[in-house]
Scaffold this active site. Structure first.
Site, short mmCIF file in Angstrom:
data_model
loop_
_atom_site.label_atom_id
_atom_site.label_comp_id
_atom_site.label_asym_id
_atom_site.label_seq_id
_atom_site.Cartn_x
_atom_site.Cartn_y
_atom_site.Cartn_z
N SER A 63 0.83 -1.21 0.00
CA SER A 63 0.00 0.00 0.00
C SER A 63 0.86 1.26 0.00
O SER A 63 0.61 2.21 -0.74
CB SER A 63 -0.90 0.03 1.24
OG SER A 63 -1.84 -1.01 1.20
N ARG B 54 1.60 4.27 -3.01
CA ARG B 54 1.32 5.68 -2.69
C ARG B 54 2.59 6.52 -2.75
O ARG B 54 2.54 7.70 -3.13
CB ARG B 54 0.65 5.77 -1.32
CG ARG B 54 -0.81 5.27 -1.33
CD ARG B 54 -1.30 4.91 0.09
NE ARG B 54 -2.72 4.58 0.13
CZ ARG B 54 -3.23 3.40 -0.20
NH1 ARG B 54 -2.43 2.43 -0.63
NH2 ARG B 54 -4.54 3.18 -0.09
N GLY C 229 -5.43 -3.91 -8.30
CA GLY C 229 -6.60 -3.07 -8.05
C GLY C 229 -6.21 -1.76 -7.38
O GLY C 229 -6.76 -0.70 -7.70
N SER D 37 -13.68 1.02 1.82
CA SER D 37 -12.66 0.76 0.80
C SER D 37 -11.62 1.87 0.83
O SER D 37 -11.91 3.01 0.48
CB SER D 37 -13.29 0.69 -0.60
OG SER D 37 -12.27 0.69 -1.59
N GLN E 8 -9.19 2.02 -1.15
CA GLN E 8 -8.87 2.37 -2.54
C GLN E 8 -9.79 3.47 -3.05
O GLN E 8 -9.35 4.42 -3.70
CB GLN E 8 -8.97 1.13 -3.43
CG GLN E 8 -7.91 0.09 -3.13
CD GLN E 8 -8.10 -1.18 -3.94
OE1 GLN E 8 -9.02 -1.28 -4.74
NE2 GLN E 8 -7.24 -2.15 -3.72
N ASP F 176 -7.36 -8.42 3.75
CA ASP F 176 -6.51 -9.26 2.90
C ASP F 176 -6.00 -10.51 3.62
O ASP F 176 -5.39 -11.38 3.00
CB ASP F 176 -5.31 -8.46 2.39
CG ASP F 176 -5.72 -7.45 1.31
OD1 ASP F 176 -6.70 -7.72 0.59
OD2 ASP F 176 -5.07 -6.40 1.21
N ARG G 244 -12.82 -14.48 -2.72
CA ARG G 244 -11.92 -15.17 -1.79
C ARG G 244 -12.66 -16.13 -0.86
O ARG G 244 -12.08 -17.11 -0.40
CB ARG G 244 -11.10 -14.15 -1.01
CG ARG G 244 -9.99 -13.56 -1.86
CD ARG G 244 -9.09 -12.62 -1.09
NE ARG G 244 -7.94 -12.24 -1.93
CZ ARG G 244 -7.21 -11.15 -1.74
NH1 ARG G 244 -7.50 -10.32 -0.76
NH2 ARG G 244 -6.18 -10.88 -2.53
N ARG H 120 -2.89 -14.27 -2.80
CA ARG H 120 -3.09 -14.61 -1.39
C ARG H 120 -3.70 -16.00 -1.21
O ARG H 120 -3.43 -16.68 -0.22
CB ARG H 120 -3.93 -13.53 -0.70
CG ARG H 120 -3.24 -12.17 -0.75
CD ARG H 120 -3.74 -11.18 0.27
NE ARG H 120 -3.34 -9.82 -0.11
CZ ARG H 120 -2.14 -9.29 0.11
NH1 ARG H 120 -1.20 -9.99 0.71
NH2 ARG H 120 -1.87 -8.05 -0.27
#
Length: 450
Positions: free
Chosen positions: A29, A33, A101, A174, A176, A327, A358, A403
């Site tokens: 992450s 960024r 994503g 989220s 994102q 996750d 998942r 994952r």
């Protein structure tokens, strides 16, 4: 090698106890960024410890396509020479975000308030994932988008020539979506406000403040209110990327289920919006401790020590913890298989639209290895087989999801019989050194492609 290459079947079997130190890669992450905010600053941002998995490398290539200069000095040391907020150039070619994503959604946000047009695509897994959750709020700024049915990639975004600031309540938790809106707000005049009913990982807010943006975060009755003042000049930074808690989850969980194990995972970022798995494992009775807690680059960091834990019990995972460990549910479900009693995981509907569904993917693979699983639309439960009670012997489908593949490789380290996945190639998207790192600890993972 990722989900768009040749499948790499893998098998993991119980070998020796896992011992030693596991130096996992930089946080995914924060790596994404760092590159994007570095590209939007004026001057040179220096990054050390960048995760050099395929997802992040795709974001680095994208920033170059938008006009920033990105230099790899080797050894995880990178420089980004930014073009300033609003300084993105129009890319000449399609932006391929691979499996990421995070990458595609954040980059869409970053370019949506500039008068440029860009087309995005990804691999077979990413091109199935919903993008309307990002393009809907970006439309409020004045950006336009044209994609495939259901708001899927490939997709073209026409940035807003005269963007307006936005007040947006995020409909599902989220990070994102929140981050895409904040990045878009950087080049809109006035104040952009994002409201989260449920807090998600806050790396974007911390890093925007670090780069000099005027941003406030306030917890109110209606949720967390984030206010960003647009059109700042972002100042370049020196960033040491902490090691990824989502990657640390794999050696930690493997140690808990493999008899005789004692593993130290140093330098892990323990941002409270990301550390839910570790608290959940402690609640189950895992022998997991945080050593040498410290702060690095504004993020809490500690060394994790995990030892074999035969006394773990199934628990009900608090649904409000979901956003801080979204996750990690796949590998948690593997640990739950080795606990005594049932582990219930609710409030996890978001898992159905990740790199794969998942819940469905893990349920199928767990059942193939002798574990009883029940599932609903936004919950699932795993019936523990007790320590050393998991039969194994099955092959799980990875569904092009890194994952899922790593979770079943962990399962094989503690199961009675070897556990296989049909395709381990997606592991390279987030954890390219996974096989070597686990092998150095004493695990036996082999590629079985002929």
């Amino acid at each position: 090698m990722s989900g768009h290459g040749t499948p790499i079947p893998m098998t993991s079997r119980r070998a020796s106890p896992l011992k030693g130190e596991a130096h996992v890669p930089g946080d995914k992450s924060i790596s994404h960024r760092s590159l994007i905010l570095g590209a939007m600053a004026v001057g040179e941002t220096k990054i050390s410890g960048l995760l050099e998995g395929e997802d992040v490398l795709d974001t680095a290539k994208a920033m170059q396509a938008f006009g920033a200069e990105v230099v790899n000095h080797g050894g995880g040391e990178w420089s980004v020479f930014g073009v300033g907020v609003g300084g993105f150039a129009e890319p000449e070619n399609v932006i391929d975000c691979g499996n990421s994503g995070t990458g595609v959604r954040l980059i869409m946000g970053a370019m949506a308030t500039s008068p440029i047009t860009a087309t995005f695509t990804g691999d077979a897994s990413l091109n199935k994932r919903p993008m309307a959750r990002v393009t809907d709020p970006l439309a409020l700024f004045g950006a336009q988008s044209v994609g495939r049915e259901g708001g899927r990639l490939p997709m073209t975004i026409v940035g807003a020539a005269e963007p307006v600031p936005v007040r947006y309540e995020v409909p599902v938790p989220s990070a994102q979506v929140k981050s895409a809106v904040l990045l878009a707000g950087l080049n809109a005049p006035g104040k952009t406000v994002v409201i989260e009913r449920e807090a998600t990982r806050d790396h974007s807010e911390r890093m925007l403040a670090g780069f000099g943006a005027e941003i406030t975060v306030e917890d109110t009755k209606e949720g967390r209110v984030i206010t960003l003042t647009g059109q700042p000049e972002l100042k370049p930074q020196v960033i040491a990327v902490p090691r990824d808690p989502s990657s640390a989850a794999f050696p930690v969980c493997a140690a808990l289920i493999t008899p005789g194990s004692d593993v130290l995972v140093p330098g892990i970022g323990l941002n409270p919006t990301r550390a839910g798995l570790f608290y959940t494992l402690q609640d189950m009775g895992a022998d997991l401790t945080f050593e040498n807690p410290r702060t690095e680059g504004g993020e809490p960091v500690a060394d994790l020590r995990a030892k074999y834990s035969p006394d773990m019990k199934g628990i009900e995972v608090p649904p409000e913890r979901a956003a801080s460990m979204i996750d990690e549910y796949p590998v948690l479900s593997v640990v739950a298989s080795f606990a005594t009693g049932t582990t219930m995981m609710a409030g996890v509907k978001e898992l159905r639209v990740k790199e794969s569904d998942r819940i469905d993917a893990m349920a199928k693979g767990l059942r193939a290895n002798g574990v009883t699983v029940e599932e609903g639309e936004d919950w699932w439960s795993v019936e523990g087989c007790g320590p050393e009670g998991v039969k194994g012997g099955g092959t799980a489908e990875s569904f092009l999801d890194h994952r899922i593949a790593m979770s079943f490789m962990v399962m094989g380290m503690g199961a009675q019989n070897p556990v296989s996945v049909d395709d381990g190639s997606p592991i390279a998207t987030s954890f390219p050194i996974f096989e070597r790192l686990m092998g150095d600890l004493g695990a036996s993972i082999i590629r079985t492609d002929g």
